[in-house]
Design a protein around this motif. Structure first.
Motif, short mmCIF file in Angstrom:
data_model
loop_
_atom_site.label_atom_id
_atom_site.label_comp_id
_atom_site.label_asym_id
_atom_site.label_seq_id
_atom_site.Cartn_x
_atom_site.Cartn_y
_atom_site.Cartn_z
N GLN A 1 39.07 38.04 28.08
CA GLN A 1 40.08 37.17 28.67
C GLN A 1 41.12 37.98 29.42
N LEU A 2 41.63 39.05 28.80
CA LEU A 2 42.61 39.91 29.45
C LEU A 2 42.03 40.54 30.72
N GLN A 3 40.80 41.00 30.63
CA GLN A 3 40.15 41.62 31.78
C GLN A 3 39.96 40.61 32.91
N ALA A 4 39.59 39.40 32.56
CA ALA A 4 39.42 38.35 33.58
C ALA A 4 40.75 38.03 34.24
N GLU A 5 41.81 37.99 33.46
CA GLU A 5 43.14 37.70 34.02
C GLU A 5 43.59 38.82 34.96
N ILE A 6 43.24 40.06 34.64
CA ILE A 6 43.59 41.19 35.52
C ILE A 6 42.85 41.06 36.85
N ILE A 7 41.56 40.71 36.79
CA ILE A 7 40.79 40.51 38.03
C ILE A 7 41.35 39.34 38.83
N MET A 8 41.68 38.25 38.15
CA MET A 8 42.23 37.07 38.83
C MET A 8 43.51 37.42 39.57
N LYS A 9 44.39 38.15 38.90
CA LYS A 9 45.66 38.53 39.52
C LYS A 9 45.43 39.43 40.72
N HIS A 10 44.47 40.35 40.59
CA HIS A 10 44.19 41.28 41.68
C HIS A 10 43.64 40.56 42.90
N LYS A 11 42.70 39.64 42.69
CA LYS A 11 42.07 38.96 43.83
C LYS A 11 43.02 37.97 44.51
N GLN A 12 44.06 37.53 43.80
CA GLN A 12 45.03 36.61 44.41
C GLN A 12 45.78 37.27 45.55
N ASN A 13 45.88 38.59 45.50
CA ASN A 13 46.60 39.33 46.54
C ASN A 13 45.68 39.75 47.69
N CYS A 14 44.43 39.32 47.65
CA CYS A 14 43.46 39.70 48.67
C CYS A 14 43.43 38.65 49.78
N LYS A 15 43.52 39.10 51.03
CA LYS A 15 43.51 38.18 52.17
C LYS A 15 42.12 38.01 52.78
N TYR A 16 41.13 38.72 52.22
CA TYR A 16 39.78 38.68 52.78
C TYR A 16 38.88 37.74 51.97
N VAL B 1 36.12 32.73 30.33
CA VAL B 1 36.10 33.90 31.21
C VAL B 1 35.37 33.58 32.51
N TYR B 2 34.20 32.95 32.40
CA TYR B 2 33.43 32.55 33.59
C TYR B 2 34.26 31.63 34.47
N ARG B 3 34.85 30.62 33.88
CA ARG B 3 35.61 29.63 34.65
C ARG B 3 36.76 30.29 35.41
N ASN B 4 37.42 31.25 34.80
CA ASN B 4 38.58 31.86 35.44
C ASN B 4 38.20 32.89 36.50
N ILE B 5 37.16 33.67 36.26
CA ILE B 5 36.74 34.64 37.28
C ILE B 5 36.11 33.93 38.47
N LYS B 6 35.30 32.93 38.21
CA LYS B 6 34.68 32.19 39.29
C LYS B 6 35.73 31.51 40.15
N GLY B 7 36.71 30.85 39.52
CA GLY B 7 37.73 30.15 40.28
C GLY B 7 37.11 29.17 41.27
N ASP B 8 37.51 29.29 42.54
CA ASP B 8 36.96 28.41 43.56
C ASP B 8 35.81 29.04 44.33
#
Length: 351
Positions: free
Chosen positions: A250-265, A281-288
């Protein structure tokens, strides 16, 4: 229920208990593992729960009993979960200009510790990659192997650590890489890396992740023998260990989620999640993003060598900017405990 025989009454009580477990399992992707670590283990059992509901549904249907509605409703509500577990058909794939393929593969250190008796594992993995010709290749549990030929990839980013044995993740690309980085996970040997890649006039960010392992043996017979030998206390320790791994994930997924939010590509995420498609974990990493198996896969999409259970824990997620034209897993390739997966994508703007 009063018109049921004693046996059917017992069956219906079991059906009710199963339905309650099913509805609870449906809620788990929305519940953080750190709050309910023990319950999160049920996400691993959801496919079996769905199969049992189907058996109950058929049992009542052949008797023309209205009790079939219970499991029928449970299955109807869970139709989206079924789609993540098994795909009945895949779209026809016709190659076109602009298509590019993305492969993800946990190679288990190219058999460095000789878990397999085959001495040609790096060569066989290399030959497989050459045959499939992916434009992008994400490798988890990478370790330098003399016999693995990555000359087809002029651009690469390899991040590894360790004192005696260097291990890590790698991204190989036929397109130019202009930026790379490592995402550290606290209190873990796992990590994620990323690379910004130029394809045509566009820039794509590719993540390669390897999340915390839950450390379950792939051999069902071994598991059964262990459980027969250990006492209740040790069984509870196993569940606590799995719960602890899910909290780390869960923590690792949240770190990835936060990182990708700052990506413009546009983003592509590949890797070994060590968790099912029914998890928080799947639901949060997959997102949209699109799950490429759900979009264009077929069958179970098995990616891990777990006997008698088609575990899918390796993924390729792609930005909605891309059309997912094909997805394949290769369970016949037995050079690791994971099976490679590959998706073919195309840019919707070029269509």
């Amino acid at each position: 229920m009063k018109n049921l025989s004693l046996f059917n009454k017992i069956m219906f009580v079991c059906n009710i208990v199963l339905a309650c477990c099913t509805f609870m399992a449906y809620l788990l992707p929305f519940m953080a593992p750190k709050l309910f670590p023990f319950l999160s283990v049920f996400t691993l059992c959801l496919p079996l729960i769905l199969v049992l509901n189907l058996l109950f549904f058929c049992y009542w249907v052949v008797q023309f009993k209205r009790q079939m509605l219970l499991s029928g409703i449970a299955l109807l509500i869970g139709i989206t979960f079924i789609n993540k577990f098994y795909k009945f058909s895949a779209p026809d794939y016709t190659p076109a200009d602009g298509d590019f393929s993305v492969m993800s593969y946990n190679v288990r250190l190219f058999n460095k510790f000789e878990w397999s008796e085959k001495e040609t594992v790096p060569i066989e993995i290399s030959d497989f990659v050459k045959e499939k010709k992916p434009a992008l290749l994400c490798i988890q549990e990478f370790s330098n192997a003399r016999d693995f030929d990555y000359s087809a990839f002029p651009h690469r980013f390899i991040f590894s650590n360790g004192k005696k044995i260097k291990t890590g993740q790698a991204i190989f690309s036929k397109f130019k890489i202009i930026n790379t980085g490592n995402i550290e996970f606290p209190d873990s040997n796992n990590n994620a890396i990323f690379a910004d890649i130029i394809k045509g006039k566009d820039t794509i960010r590719v993540y390669n992740m390897h999340l915390q392992s839950i450390k379950i043996s792939p051999d069902v017979h071994d598991i059964s023998e262990d459980i027969n030998e250990i006492d209740k206390k040790k069984s509870e320790m196993m569940f606590r260990r799995i719960g602890k791994a899910f909290r780390k994930q869960q923590l690792q997924a949240e770190i990835i989620m936060k990182h990708k939010q700052n990506c413009k590509y546009p983003i592509i995420i590949c890797g070994d999640m060590n968790n099912s498609a029914f998890s928080y974990v799947y639901r949060n990493i997959k997102g949209d993003l699109n799950d490429c198996f759900v979009e264009a896969g077929k069958g179970f999409g098995k990616t891990y060598d777990f006997n008698y259970y088609p575990a899918r824990i390796d993924y390729v997620f792609a930005d909605e900017k891309f059309e997912v034209k094909m997805f394949s897993s290769y369970p016949e390739i037995v050079d690791s405990d994971h099976f490679p997966v590959m998706a073919v994508l195309s840019d919707k703007k070029q269509q």
